[in-house]
Design an enzyme around this catalytic site. Sequence first.
Site, PDB file in Angstrom:
ATOM      1  CG  ASP A 182      42.645  51.646  38.325  1.00  0.00           C
ATOM      2  OD1 ASP A 182      42.649  50.436  38.642  1.00  0.00           O
ATOM      3  OD2 ASP A 182      41.809  52.131  37.539  1.00  0.00           O
ATOM      4  CG  ASN A 207      45.665  42.743  49.932  1.00  0.00           C
ATOM      5  OD1 ASN A 207      45.281  41.663  50.374  1.00  0.00           O
ATOM      6  ND2 ASN A 207      45.050  43.884  50.233  1.00  0.00           N
ATOM      7  CB  SER A 225      40.155  33.825  47.912  1.00  0.00           C
ATOM      8  OG  SER A 225      39.004  33.401  48.604  1.00  0.00           O
ATOM      9  CE1 TYR A 244      37.200  37.730  45.916  1.00  0.00           C
ATOM     10  CE2 TYR A 244      36.662  35.512  46.669  1.00  0.00           C
ATOM     11  CZ  TYR A 244      37.389  36.688  46.813  1.00  0.00           C
ATOM     12  OH  TYR A 244      38.300  36.817  47.834  1.00  0.00           O
TER      13      TYR A 244
END
Length: 549
Positions: A361, A388, A440, A455
Amino acid sequence: MSNPCSSVVPPDTPLEVLADVLKKAEALITGNDEVKILLKKAIQIASGLDEYLEKTTTQPSPALQELWTRTRSERWHENYEKGITLFDLPVTCITGHVEGQVLRFFARMAKAQRVLEIGMFTGYGALSLAEGLPLDGTVVACEIEPYLEKFARLSFDKSPHGKKIKVEVGGAQETINQLANERQQYDLIFIDADKTGYLEYYKTIIDRKLLAPGGTLVVDNVLFKGQVYGSEEDMNENGKALKEFNQFVASDPRTEQVLLPVRDGMLLIQHADSAEEVEKVETKDDVYSGLNGKSVMQRLRLDGKTALVTGAGQGIGRAFAHALGEAGAQVAVVDIDTLRADRVRRELISKGIKAISIQADITNKEDVDRMVDQVISEWGALHIACNNAGVNLNSASKDTTLEEWDRTMNVNLRGVFLCCQAEGRAMMKQGYGKIINTASMSSLIVPHPQKQLSYNTSKAGVVKLTQTLGTEWIDRGVRVNAISPGIVDTPLIHNEALKPLSELWLKDIPAGRFAEVTDLQGAIVFLASEASDYMTGHNLAIEGGQSLW
């Protein structure tokens, strides 16, 4: 006509022929014990070498052994008489165990990607060559006999390397002419076909540049039972053709060659270095010679490197793990889900890639430290780390809960920070390392119409984290970069409820399609390799142009 698959196989190699002659001479000697003793010793030496080579050479893979057994038990003469095969094929045409291992070694030592085989027979040589190629390598095998393509494919399909082989059925000369018309080039070419055609094959290969610069042409059977250097009266048509071939190659100033007495002889041929042309080159720097003697393609290889990938149990992370492994790295597959991680580990191992799986984790510092320690304990170093793992929880900004915000930040930003810190410490100790963080396209634009405040913010944070570490650690030998994928095609996107959104997203992408995970693999290998050593703190967007509109 005798059955070529009978238990009595005629002598094939020069040593086998010599041993046969000596045995016949021994049978004729009477009354001279001293001569008999000398003959017996000569027979022992001549007949023992080929057998000794078989015993001391690495044994073939199960797929090759199965193919050998099928070839030896096939009723080739009966097949010919029944019209199943076009030719009365002798079983001795099969590339043997020693030759097969030599070919595999040649392919591996040459770091060949593309191989051409002229004359396949049952595919033993083709499969041996394929075993020496990287996962993305290709063998084009020319075979005139249609039945043999079907025969060989049965064994190819039982090997993980069989998919690398493409069989071209038809006349070999016509096939290589077509390949030359297509401007194809090969790193390694193997000729083992009709002996009278060798010279024309060679001329086509050299004249039409089918052999790539630095490539090797391997020609089998060039000693032909010793006929090529024996007396003229002992030569048959094939012996004469091979003697002419050997003489032509030896006198051709365009090539250099060495003849190896492996079984029935292997001739290795390469393009000759022109001393006159080399002298004309004024600048022989790293561009000319390659940095540290390595070509660009060699610098992209990851052989001997150790990598870890978080979130590698599926999607982008799984694609990264496969790409790094295919480029030569050994890979630690890290995921919070043990079963997913182990499944990908098994996939890699099935492709010949060294791999381990680790459950972790990344929001937990103890797990992250254990992850890095386990990789170093297993393999002695950590050269490449791909951070990732991430989550994407969507909600309108006014409705974003603290729980959603914290969850997103913990995984996407805190987790990446913890990983970078642990990885960076290990890499700085060894003076070299590559860290690649998955950000991203959302770090560059605000995607719409979906609302994903936490996000977007977390991924922008990943980029700033990457830039900061990239500048801070480069003088310690550690480069930190990021990849920013666009919208990746997953089963979720094709959900009927998301169809209206998908149609809107596609209108925003100049490329006209979503990204595939395979679109990201080349970038991860580049950033992980020494070819990108001068890059740090960079955010590499792979989004089909979406961030430009």
